[in-house]
Write an enzyme that holds these catalytic residues in place. Structure first.
Site: not given
Length: 236
Positions: A12, A14, A171
């Site tokens: 991922d 961001d 995240d």
């Protein structure tokens, strides 16, 4: 072939590779203020961590009864975000080291993100991570965003990797759910510490509750080397 065999790693972007959430927050705050919604807070922004920009502005339109179209809001937020991202986006140092370790081993890698293709390209170019991460998939390119598995499955397809051989770094809870739905292992590094107990994170094979402060490139690499393919979830 990599010493790690057929392993492929999907990141991922961001909040995982780069600390871009402050820029997303500020872009959203500015757009909402322009449309008559002042005082948008960081705590409110945290609700949207891990959700695509398109889905976020759709929720805003409904919740705040905005008169602008979803398309107009999406374009405005992306424009503001790109201005901020190009000016200042930092890669997490240990994540950069991890990417470099994997690149040295010849491990196939990809980025699979809810951000727009333009935002992804701008960040990878600005941080220099694009030198190693050349396979990129945006949620804009698939039918469904996270928590659906589409973006991760498309990344695996472009890498020529079996989903069962892929490890995802995420995240956010929707991303962890997407990795599980794709049949991939997941290293979860929660951006919002208070969300570490979310049910979606229980599917992660390695959950670092302390987030980026707990992540180190060497420990993650050693986990990939020594952790059995069928290992169950562990937490630290």
């Amino acid at each position: 072939m990599s010493n790690l065999g057929t392993l492929a790693v999907i990141f991922d972007l961001d909040g995982t590779l780069v600390d871009s959430e402050p820029n997303y927050y500020e872009a959203g705050r500015q757009v909402l203020a322009e449309h008559g919604v002042p005082g948008f807070t960081w705590a409110e922004h945290e609700r949207y961590v891990g959700i695509s920009t398109l889905e976020t502005v759709g929720i805003w339109k409904r919740e705040y009864a905005l008169t602008a179209s979803v398309e107009e809001l999406f374009a405005a937020k992306n424009r503001r975000y790109l201005e901020l991202a190009r000016a200042d986006t930092s890669a997490y140092p240990e994540m950069r080291k991890f990417v470099e370790l994997l690149a040295a081993e010849g491990v196939p890698m990809a980025v699979a993100s809810g951000s727009s293709p333009e935002a992804i390209d701008a960040i990878l170019a600005g941080t220099g991570l694009g030198a190693w991460l050349r396979t990129v998939v945006s949620a804009d390119e698939v039918e469904r965003g996270k928590p659906a598995p589409d973006v991760f499955l498309e990344a695996a397809r472009r890498l020529g990797a079996d989903p069962a051989d892929c490890v995802v770094l995420e995240d956010a809870a929707p991303g962890a759910a997407a990795a599980h739905a794709a049949g991939m292992r997941c290293i979860a590094i929660p951006y919002v510490a208070a969300q570490a107990g979310a049910p979606e994170f229980t599917t992660a094979d390695l959950l670092l509750r302390g987030g980026q402060q707990e992540f180190t490139a060497r420990a993650a690499y050693d986990w990939l080397v020594h952790g059995p393919r069928g290992s169950r979830r562990s937490t630290r």
